[in-house]
Design a protein around this motif. Structure first.
Motif, PDB file in Angstrom:
ATOM      1  N   PRO A   1     -33.937 -13.745 -23.533  1.00 44.16           N
ATOM      2  CA  PRO A   1     -35.063 -13.352 -22.870  1.00 44.16           C
ATOM      3  C   PRO A   1     -36.140 -13.001 -23.992  1.00 44.16           C
ATOM      4  CG  PRO A   1     -32.925 -12.376 -21.708  1.00 44.16           C
ATOM      5  CD  PRO A   1     -32.571 -13.251 -23.064  1.00 44.16           C
TER       6      PRO A   1
ATOM      7  N   ARG B   1     -41.052 -21.954 -18.950  1.00 48.54           N
ATOM      8  CA  ARG B   1     -40.604 -20.620 -19.363  1.00 48.54           C
ATOM      9  C   ARG B   1     -41.127 -20.434 -20.874  1.00 48.54           C
ATOM     10  NH1 ARG B   1     -34.898 -20.430 -18.569  1.00 48.54           N
ATOM     11  NH2 ARG B   1     -35.084 -18.301 -18.514  1.00 48.54           N
TER      12      ARG B   1
ATOM     13  N   ASN C   1     -44.338 -14.704 -19.605  1.00 45.55           N
ATOM     14  CA  ASN C   1     -43.864 -13.261 -19.585  1.00 45.55           C
ATOM     15  C   ASN C   1     -44.559 -12.405 -20.431  1.00 45.55           C
ATOM     16  OD1 ASN C   1     -41.169 -14.002 -18.522  1.00 45.55           O
ATOM     17  ND2 ASN C   1     -41.028 -15.319 -19.987  1.00 45.55           N
TER      18      ASN C   1
ATOM     19  N   LEU D   1     -39.583 -17.636 -24.902  1.00 39.37           N
ATOM     20  CA  LEU D   1     -38.173 -17.114 -24.874  1.00 39.37           C
ATOM     21  C   LEU D   1     -37.608 -16.996 -26.256  1.00 39.37           C
ATOM     22  CD1 LEU D   1     -36.700 -19.313 -21.929  1.00 39.37           C
ATOM     23  CD2 LEU D   1     -37.267 -16.883 -21.761  1.00 39.37           C
TER      24      LEU D   1
ATOM     25  N   GLY E   1     -29.790 -14.495 -17.539  1.00 35.78           N
ATOM     26  CA  GLY E   1     -31.012 -14.757 -18.291  1.00 35.78           C
ATOM     27  C   GLY E   1     -30.926 -15.219 -19.909  1.00 35.78           C
ATOM     28  N   LYS E   2     -29.510 -15.406 -20.177  1.00 32.27           N
ATOM     29  CA  LYS E   2     -29.198 -16.044 -21.403  1.00 32.27           C
ATOM     30  C   LYS E   2     -28.313 -17.235 -21.356  1.00 32.27           C
ATOM     31  CE  LYS E   2     -28.585 -11.289 -23.452  1.00 32.27           C
ATOM     32  NZ  LYS E   2     -27.795 -10.338 -24.202  1.00 32.27           N
ATOM     33  N   SER E   3     -28.593 -18.201 -22.445  1.00 30.63           N
ATOM     34  CA  SER E   3     -27.709 -19.377 -22.221  1.00 30.63           C
ATOM     35  C   SER E   3     -27.239 -19.761 -23.667  1.00 30.63           C
ATOM     36  CB  SER E   3     -28.335 -20.622 -21.946  1.00 30.63           C
ATOM     37  OG  SER E   3     -29.651 -20.762 -22.408  1.00 30.63           O
TER      38      SER E   3
END
Lengths: 115, 222
Positions: free
Chosen positions: B103, B48, B216, B51, B87-89
Motif C-alpha cells: 500500500p 492503482r 490514493n 503503490l 492489499g499486499k502482494s
C-alpha cells in the motif's frame, strides 16, 4: 511462431519472449596468457554453423530473463531439449540420427538430386 | 545491516505528486456515461497509482523467513506464483527475484525492516516505486482485450487466479497477473504507461472500455 519450454518458468511460452544468444558450451582457454593466437582467436570469433543438431544459448528476455540452453535442429527447427545453465545435454547426433532429423537430411538429398 | 545508502523517495504529503498516467487519464478519460447502467461497461480500466514496489533478489532460502516476518505473506516459490493478501502482494519474477507491491507509503519502512531482518546475507532490495505503476482491467470482456494484446494464454484454465507472468504485451513487456477472479493487473513501466494506456483504449473500444481513476494521494484535478 512456435513455443519454447523455459526450464526456469517450467512451461511453454511463445517464441516472441525469447532471443537466441549464440552457440552454447564455449570453453574459455584455462590460461589465456599461455594460449596461442590461433586458440584465442578461435575462442573469441569462430563459431560452429552445423546442419542438424546444434546447442545454443537462449534467453527468456521478456519473461524470467534467465539464460538457458537449447538443443535443436537447424534444418527442421525442431527443438529436442531445453536445459538449464551448467547442465549437459542428453541429445547427441546418435540419438537424433534415427529420428526426424535423419528424414529431413534424406529429403534434402532427394531435392538436391532433382535440382 | 548492510552498508547501503537508501532514502525516502516519497516527498512530503503536502507536495502534489503525479502518477505516470496523470496526463493520459485527464486528457483521454472515457466515462461510463454511454454504458448500460444495469450491466455496466464490458471492460473498465483503472489505475492503482502510488503503490510501493520493491524488487527483492536472493535465494528463496535466504528470503523466505524475512519476507514472511516483514511483509506477512508467504514467498511464492513455484514459477509464476502470485500471493495476495490484504492489499499486499508478492509475485515470482525469476528463480531469484520477486516483486513486492505494498500500500502507498509503506515501501520505505518495509525496505528498512527487510534489510534489518536479512542482515549479512547475500540479497538485494530495490525500491522501484517511481519506475512503474499498476493498471487494472475488469469486466466480462477484459480477457478479450488481453487476447488482442499478448501471446500469453489468458484463458481461465491456463491463467488461474494467483498466477503472474512477465510477457510481451503490444510492443512492450508487462507483468500480467490475476490477483482475484474479477480483476487483471498489469504492472507497467513508467515510460510505457501512456503508450499502453492508449493501446488499451484502442483495443477496448469495441467492448466499450471505460476509465476510472482511483488515486490514493493526489486529488488536485478531480
Amino acid at each position: 511462431m512456435f513455443y519454447i519450454h523455459c526450464p526456469y518458468c517450467a512451461e511453454q511460452r511463445s517464441e516472441e519472449e525469447f532471443h537466441c544468444m549464440g552457440q552454447a558450451h564455449i570453453q574459455r582457454p584455462e590460461n589465456p596468457e599461455a594460449a596461442s593466437d590461433r586458440e584465442w582467436g578461435e575462442y573469441l570469433f569462430f563459431r560452429d554453423n552445423p546442419r542438424g543438431l546444434h546447442q545454443e544459448m537462449w534467453v527468456h528476455a521478456a519473461g524470467c530473463r534467465k539464460f538457458f540452453n537449447v538443443a535443436r535442429n537447424t534444418v527442421s527447427y525442431e527443438i529436442f531439449e531445453t536445459y538449464r545453465m551448467g547442465e549437459q545435454t542428453s541429445v547427441t547426433a546418435g540419438t537424433t540420427a534415427h529420428g526426424r532429423e535423419g528424414q529431413v537430411e534424406q529429403v534434402h538429398k532427394v531435392r538436391r538430386v532433382r535440382a | 545491516m548492510s552498508n547501503v545508502a537508501i532514502f525516502e523517495q516519497r516527498a512530503a504529503d503536502t507536495i502534489a505528486a503525479e502518477s505516470p498516467l496523470h496526463y493520459s487519464l485527464h486528457r483521454h478519460a472515457v466515462s461510463a456515461q454511454g454504458a448500460d447502467p444495469k450491466e455496466g461497461s464490458a471492460v473498465a480500466m483503472d489505475e492503482r497509482a502510488f503503490l510501493g514496489h520493491l524488487i527483492v533478489r536472493g535465494t528463496a532460502g535466504v528470503l523466505r523467513a524475512a519476507i514472511k516476518q516483514v511483509v506477512g505473506i508467504a514467498l511464492p516459490e513455484t514459477a509464476c506464483g502470485l500471493n495476495v493478501e490484504g492489499g499486499k502482494s508478492i509475485q515470482w519474477l525469476s528463480p531469484d527475484e520477486w516483486l513486492v507491491i505494498l500500500p502507498p507509503g509503506e515501501e520505505f519502512a518495509t525496505e528498512n525492516a527487510l534489510r534489518q531482518a536479512l542482515g549479512d546475507n547475500a540479497y538485494a532490495v530495490v525500491n522501484v516505486s517511481g519506475g512503474q505503476t499498476v493498471l487494472t482491467l475488469s469486466g466480462p470482456s477484459a480477457h478479450e482485450v488481453l487476447m488482442k494484446s499478448t501471446p500469453c494464454d489468458v484463458h481461465p484454465h491456463a491463467f488461474p487466479v494467483g498466477r503472474g507472468v512477465s510477457t510481451v504485451f503490444a510492443k512492450t513487456t508487462v507483468l500480467l497477473r490475476r490477483p482475484d477472479a474479477k480483476h487483471w493487473e498489469l504492472v507497467i513501466r513508467r515510460s510505457f504507461a501512456d503508450y499502453l494506456y492508449r493501446w488499451l483504449l484502442d483495443a477496448g473500444e469495441e467492448y466499450g472500455i471505460t476509465t476510472k481513476h482511483t488515486e490514493n494521494k493526489d486529488n488536485n484535478n478531480e
